[in-house]
Motif scaffolding. Sequence first.
Motif: not given
Length: 576
Positions: A492-493, A496-497, A508, A510-511, A513-514
């Motif tokens: 994910v990072g 989308y990070g 990141t 986002e990574g 959190a995922a």
Amino acid sequence: MAATGSSSAVWNGERAVVALFVFRVVFSWPPSLAPETLALLLLALAGLLLEIRAERSDSLAQFKTRPGASSGILLGAVTLPTVMLSRLIQQSRAVLSNDIGHQEVEYLTMQYWYVSVSCFGVLAFLSFISWHQDNRAAQLHAQGTSGLKFKLFCVAIYATLCFMSLATKSHSGLHLAMKLIWVFSHGLAAIKLIQHILCVFPSCASIGEALLVTAGLVLYFGDMLVYSLAKINLYLTSSTSMSVLYGIKRTEISTIIQGLLIALIVFPLIYKFILKICHQLTHSINQEGHPTGERTSEDVEKSIIFYVSLAVILILLVPLWMEFIQEFHMHPFLWIFNFVFTEPLKRLTLCMYWISVISASVLRFYNISKHSKIERILLRKYYHLVAVLMFSPALIFQPNFLDLAFGAALAVFLMLEVIRVWRIWPIGKQIHQFMNAFADHRDSDLLIVSHFSLLLGCALPKWMCSEFNDRPLAPFAGILSLGIGDTMASMVGHKYGVLRWSKTGKKTVEGTAAGITSVLVACSVLLPLVASTGFILSQHWLSLVFAVTVSGLLEAYTAQLDNAFIPLVFYSLLCL
């Protein structure tokens, strides 16, 4: 402003997460573990001060560490002692509920001090080197003297705490003296071993990674040695007075794994010694100046020596030790055969499933690694998912068989790595070419360690839960944190990070959190499955969320080999 800058330099992301990890375990301690808890806090303080000093100067530059990695001294120093303290807290609950006896707690207390003194001894050794180098760099003598006095004061406090802990659990003065001598010998062995690792394997590990490996190896070798001594003492004197000091009864599977792994770790030294003797007896090629055309025959001779000596050790010597320790009443390999066929349908089916998954994944990912432009680090995360597919069903339905399978897989990895490093004919070069297809920046030209760390990261939580476990998710710590959390964070990072945790790092928000979310979802799915096998659930969700968050943040901030550290941190927090 200066104070703010100094504070930010002291508390970077990795150190803050390590502090959360240590304090969470410390705040759970019962009064009976006060010396062990205070010793851990002192160890963490010593690791923090040494790490800051090492990064502000070149006092430890003589050790060639892995490029791109921070020193990792604090994380490497506290990880295994904190794991042991967490297990002590867990077993203290079990004693109160009469699930285990005091002997098991006393044995684990000794193991805590083995790893703690090993780490503290290495820190003291590195601190002395750092102090000596800084003084040679023309620092003020008064400052150097005051620093030395402070270090000696910390050593005195630590030694006092160790003495207090062992004295309360000793039956006599002789018993206490034996414990203190053996604990002190672990510290000396750790100092010698980490020097060997950093010098013989330059640029292969950071100081923190080398410290983690050192403490683990010293504990594992020491456990084998003292248990062997206890058996000899029992055989010669028919006395059980040393049983507590030298360990408790273990299972056949743990004995087989320990014998195999230690033999394979020591085997390169044995092989090197045998080669040296053979060359002296037959006058080595270098001494006689034989032409280079005879190089192939020399490789064949070395390979024959390699395979013959390996077979003698694994088939004859190691089984003799196993039978002496455990009393198998048959060859241990025959015992493995009988064990597999006690439930042939389940275990053979599981073996076929593993072979199918490994074959399909290796063929698929090896071709991708040669022809695709996908980053190596991202490509290797698919192997983390393969670990989830392989180990999760076995961990739920065949946990004892998985213990044995973990040991067998690690033994195979060790043999292949020795063959690759020594370029043993006829498959050494082929293995080297194959493994290089999956190597990344964390692997050196000398050693490829990522697959070891992934396997051990999945295996160690399960092995440590084999004796007693009152937390259903603790054995899954490696599979959850590496197979799911680390993989989802990277994927994910990478895709989308946007928001990075630091200006220089790649991790990141986002990574992370995922990764945290995916592990929590996996836990919600696993808990009912584990409950269906008869396990009494006792995992609190608040502590679970904290454990998942801390391990996720550690993955985001650490520059160390996270496969080695994250499962142990996650396991420790799950035990609480």
